[in-house]
Design a protein around this motif. Structure first.
Motif, mmCIF file in Angstrom:
data_model
loop_
_atom_site.group_PDB
_atom_site.id
_atom_site.type_symbol
_atom_site.label_atom_id
_atom_site.label_comp_id
_atom_site.label_asym_id
_atom_site.label_seq_id
_atom_site.Cartn_x
_atom_site.Cartn_y
_atom_site.Cartn_z
ATOM 1 N N UNK A 333 38.244 -23.906 -4.313
ATOM 2 C CA UNK A 333 37.635 -22.877 -5.172
ATOM 3 C C UNK A 333 36.659 -22.005 -4.390
ATOM 4 N N UNK A 334 35.912 -22.598 -3.473
ATOM 5 C CA UNK A 334 34.952 -21.836 -2.666
ATOM 6 C C UNK A 334 35.664 -20.849 -1.756
ATOM 7 N N UNK A 335 36.767 -21.277 -1.167
ATOM 8 C CA UNK A 335 37.494 -20.419 -0.225
ATOM 9 C C UNK A 335 38.048 -19.163 -0.884
ATOM 10 N N UNK A 336 38.347 -19.238 -2.183
ATOM 11 C CA UNK A 336 38.949 -18.077 -2.846
ATOM 12 C C UNK A 336 37.966 -16.911 -2.958
ATOM 13 N N UNK A 337 36.682 -17.145 -2.744
ATOM 14 C CA UNK A 337 35.692 -16.068 -2.827
ATOM 15 C C UNK A 337 35.862 -15.066 -1.681
ATOM 16 N N UNK A 338 36.479 -15.510 -0.587
ATOM 17 C CA UNK A 338 36.736 -14.630 0.557
ATOM 18 C C UNK A 338 38.211 -14.746 0.927
ATOM 19 N N UNK A 339 39.057 -13.822 0.469
ATOM 20 C CA UNK A 339 40.486 -13.912 0.740
ATOM 21 C C UNK A 339 40.797 -13.817 2.238
ATOM 22 N N UNK A 340 42.020 -14.169 2.578
ATOM 23 C CA UNK A 340 42.426 -14.226 3.983
ATOM 24 C C UNK A 340 42.214 -12.904 4.699
ATOM 25 N N UNK A 341 42.492 -11.790 4.020
ATOM 26 C CA UNK A 341 42.390 -10.499 4.708
ATOM 27 C C UNK A 341 40.950 -10.203 5.146
ATOM 28 N N UNK A 345 38.620 -10.747 10.692
ATOM 29 C CA UNK A 345 37.570 -10.380 11.657
ATOM 30 C C UNK A 345 36.678 -11.572 12.001
ATOM 31 N N UNK A 346 36.586 -12.557 11.101
ATOM 32 C CA UNK A 346 35.777 -13.751 11.394
ATOM 33 C C UNK A 346 36.331 -14.523 12.589
ATOM 34 N N UNK A 395 47.423 -12.546 9.326
ATOM 35 C CA UNK A 395 46.710 -13.514 8.494
ATOM 36 C C UNK A 395 46.886 -14.963 8.953
ATOM 37 N N UNK A 396 47.750 -15.190 9.957
ATOM 38 C CA UNK A 396 48.184 -16.558 10.282
ATOM 39 C C UNK A 396 47.040 -17.501 10.620
ATOM 40 N N UNK A 397 46.058 -17.032 11.387
ATOM 41 C CA UNK A 397 44.975 -17.914 11.846
ATOM 42 C C UNK A 397 43.719 -17.822 10.987
ATOM 43 N N UNK A 398 43.761 -16.974 9.944
ATOM 44 C CA UNK A 398 42.557 -16.761 9.131
ATOM 45 C C UNK A 398 42.101 -18.029 8.428
ATOM 46 N N UNK A 399 43.034 -18.949 8.158
ATOM 47 C CA UNK A 399 42.624 -20.168 7.436
ATOM 48 C C UNK A 399 41.764 -21.087 8.294
ATOM 49 N N UNK A 412 45.856 -26.903 8.716
ATOM 50 C CA UNK A 412 45.840 -25.529 9.208
ATOM 51 C C UNK A 412 47.254 -24.962 9.206
ATOM 52 N N UNK A 413 47.361 -23.723 8.843
ATOM 53 C CA UNK A 413 48.673 -23.114 8.661
ATOM 54 C C UNK A 413 49.185 -23.330 7.252
ATOM 55 N N UNK A 414 49.200 -24.574 6.823
ATOM 56 C CA UNK A 414 49.641 -24.893 5.461
ATOM 57 C C UNK A 414 48.692 -24.267 4.451
ATOM 58 N N UNK A 415 47.386 -24.395 4.695
ATOM 59 C CA UNK A 415 46.406 -23.788 3.799
ATOM 60 C C UNK A 415 46.574 -22.266 3.785
ATOM 61 N N UNK A 416 46.784 -21.673 4.951
ATOM 62 C CA UNK A 416 47.001 -20.232 5.004
ATOM 63 C C UNK A 416 48.184 -19.808 4.159
#
Length: 715
Positions: A333-341, A345-346, A395-399, A412-416
């Protein structure tokens, strides 16, 4: 002859290290017995648990046999002068342990020499084992070691006891301050502590069983039996087979049992991948599913005890799992506050490798490489969606910046992929496109093992290949290639993945071109400044991938070693082509014509090699007008015709047809060798005939080097 037993007792060994260490110890003991002329009857047996590694051998000789050998000394002319022994004769006699008068004279092709018979007295097995085993034990490989008491004492965990016996007699060895004896240890909780071992062999296994310790095979059988029994209490349920998890649980127990637990159904709203990862990788629980494969709110956990009659262990495990699931839900739920796109840049602050930059840098390189690979695929007439690949790469590595992946790195990857499936990636993007992008991200690390599947779609295959190729290219350019058994960056596994993906998706991607492009993406960047000087990038990668393709053809597809050697000798750059050639060669390998051609090619290569070694001239091209024998004119005329037909088949990748054409030249080749002498005295005639053989070899070796094929049991 006595049976032999060696047991090394320790504190609990990490489960993942036990199997390899046990194999290593068993091999070392077996090699020692053979080396010291103490051969055991049959194959050595092993016995391992979290607290011990043991090796058992049947019918080991109680001592070595005496060995008598004849040794040769100095020449008689040197050993005696005027009938008197010289210092050379006296030194040889002293070495042989005999008097000079006992030396014999033997006649050899080089003349008369002194000789003596030496009898080496066989040593007792107990003496040899006590002297040699500590070195073998200390040499067992462990990924990590511990040191205790003294710096010289090094093992995976502190050694607490050693059992070494020949039948009922102790082998008086000592390892790191622990003397061998007859006492082992039983189950830490269920037994009384020490266990007297009456003798080596079956009595050892029975003594441990009575102390609540079972061998590996018995533990696995018991765990499977208990898993089945517990699952049957839920109608229609089945436990998910998981080979790796089962092996882990086996290596965590000495006297196993299984407990069934449950969790709230509300957690099933989380993605199945998250729930299963928490249960399997973090808690070592088996998941349960219904007949349709849907996850059930239950789990099975293995215990290292004889049960849980009061349910206290079950209750504790349920409480722990509930907390883990709550964490996972909170992170989701916390992660959804900042989408992958937003997270792309992070990645600038997430290091990929200290010399290769950040994951943002890697994303930019992989994006370029994916574009080039898509062009190669489209140029070959295959379908691929470059737009889907491009968005997935971004977007592949954003997760890697998400809380869920930080907590559960296995995802990792699966979450993305899961986040991409539920997030708005671009305004107005069709659902079908978003799902394709999500699937591509989800599959980017596949295959992660020999048992894992390759990416499901071409787009996922492109991303996976590019990601792996970028890593391998960077590491090789830095000079960080795998060496021996060391491969800290898992480059072999990633290379195996590239080979499998190309083969199974039949992609028109050559290895050399792929890594030429991968190396190009580093050009002008900061990472390139750190690349090692003097590294043979192309050569080392070519050898590395030839080895990986050999592994794929031989160990995963099951082709014979000689077929693989023959095929790879003709080219290892095109994976799809190599697989097709291996399949064709394997089909015709046993035919009479093909075996005859293979024998002929061996003969041709030997003739050409001998000609080269002796400096014999070989004409640049065969001259048909210079042939004097009908058999050589006939062979010369048939080669172009057969080669043209074979190459037409090869162009269409009809290798079975091509090999049939090649095999058809057999009568002309047989007649040539029957009627024509190649290595004649006339230099011009010989040079022309050698050129004909060289022409034949060159024209028909594009599919495989047939001289590598083993025929009639001979290499």
């Amino acid at each position: 002859m006595p049976d032999f037993l060696l047991e090394i007792g320790t504190e609990e060994i990490p489960a993942r290290m036990i199997a390899a260490a046990q194999d290593d110890l068993q091999r070392r003991v077996g090699d020692l017995l053979k080396r010291e002329r103490l051969p055991a009857a049959g194959i050595l047996a092993s016995f391992d648990t979290p607290r011990r590694l043991a090796v058992m051998a049947r019918d080991v000789p109680s001592s070595q046999l005496d060995v008598t050998e004849q040794i040769t000394g100095p020449a008689a002319s040197v050993a005696f002068k005027n009938g008197e022994p010289t210092p050379a004769a006296q030194a040889f006699a002293k070495k042989a342990g005999v008097e000079v008068l006992q030396l014999e004279r033997v006649t050899t092709p080089k003349g008369e020499y002194l000789s003596a018979k030496i009898t080496s007295k066989g040593r007792r097995a107990a003496e040899i084992l006590a002297e040699s085993l500590p070195r073998e034990i200390a040499s067992v490989y462990w990924p990590k070691n511990m040191y205790w008491r003294k710096p010289s004492e090094r093992f995976v965990r502190p050694v607490r006891w050693v059992v070494a016996m020949l039948d009922d007699q102790v082998v008086p060895l000592e390892f790191d301050g622990v003397r061998a004896g007859k006492e082992s240890r039983g189950h830490r909780i269920l037994s009384g502590g020490t266990v007297a071992i009456p003798r080596a062999g079956a009595a050892y296994v029975e003594a441990l069983r009575s102390a609540k310790v079972l061998g590996r095979q018995e533990r696995e059988q018991q765990i499977r039996k208990d898993l089945d029994a517990a699952t049957r209490t839920i109608p229609g349920a089945r436990w998910r087979e998981d080979k790796s998890l089962l092996e882990t649980v086996v290596n965590l127990t000495e006297w196993p049992s299984v407990v069934l637990g449950s969790f709230d159904r509300e957690y099933l709203q989380l993605p199945e991948e998250v729930l299963v990862t928490v249960m399997r990788d973090h808690q070592k629980y088996f998941a349960l599913e219904d007949a349709k494969g849907k996850l059930l709110p239950n789990f099975l956990t293995g215990l290292n005890t004889d049960g849980d009659p009061q349910g206290l262990i079950r209750h504790g495990n349920e409480r722990v799992l509930r907390a883990r699931f709550n964490d996972a839900r909170f992170f989701w739920e916390t992660d959804q506050k900042h989408p992958l796109r937003e997270r792309v840049l992070w990645l600038k602050s997430v290091t990929f490798q200290k010399d290769l930059g950040s994951y943002y840098d890697k994303t930019m390189r992989v994006q370029r490489l994916c574009s080039w690979i898509c062009e190669l695929i489209r140029d070959a007439g295959m379908q691929v969606r470059p737009g889907v690949v491009h968005k997935a790469v971004c977007l592949a590595k954003a997760d890697l910046t998400t809380e869920l992946v930080k907590e559960f790195t296995e995802l990792q990857g699966i979450v993305g992929g899961l986040y991409a499936r539920v997030q708005d990636l671009d305004h107005g993007m069709p659902d079908e496109t978003r799902k394709a992008i999500a699937q591509t991200i989800y599959d980017q690390y596949k295959p992660q093992s020999a048992e894992d599947s390759v990416p499901r779609k071409v787009e996922g295959a492109v991303l996976s290949i590019a990601d792996k190729a970028d890593t391998i290219a960077g590491m090789f350019a830095l000079g960080l290639q795998p060496t021996g058994s060391k491969d800290p960056f898992a480059l072999r596994r990633q290379a195996n993945g590239i080979v499998r993906i190309i083969a199974e998706h039949k992609l028109p991607v050559g290895i050399a071109r792929l890594f030429e492009l991968a190396r190009e993406t580093y050009k002008g960047g900061e990472a390139e400044k750190k690349f090692a000087r003097g590294v043979d990038f192309e050569g080392s990668l070519r050898a590395f991938f030839r080895e990986r393709l050999e592994f794929y053809l031989k160990d995963q597809l099951g082709y014979k070693y000689d077929v693989v050697n023959a095929v790879l000798a003709a080219g290892a750059d095109d994976v799809v082509d190599a697989v097709a050639r291996a399949e064709a060669v394997s089909k015709v390998r046993g035919s009479q014509d093909f075996e005859s051609i293979s024998i002929a090619f061996k003969r041709i290569k030997n003739i050409l090699r001998q000609a080269s070694e002796t400096g014999k001239k070989v004409a640049a091209e065969p001259d048909a007008k210079a042939y004097s024998e009908w058999a050589e004119r006939n062979l010369s005329a048939e080669i172009p015709t057969r080669a043209l037909a074979a190459n037409l088949h090869r162009r269409d990748r009809d290798y079975t047809g091509a090999l049939a054409e090649i095999s058809g030249i057999r009568p002309a080749v047989d007649t040539f060798f029957d009627k024509v002498m190649v290595m004649v005295e006339d230099e011009d005639v010989r040079a022309n005939r050698l050129a004909l053989l060289q022409f034949l070899l060159r024209e028909f070796s594009s599919i495989a080097d047939f001289s590598e094929i083993v025929t009639e049991g001979k290499p």
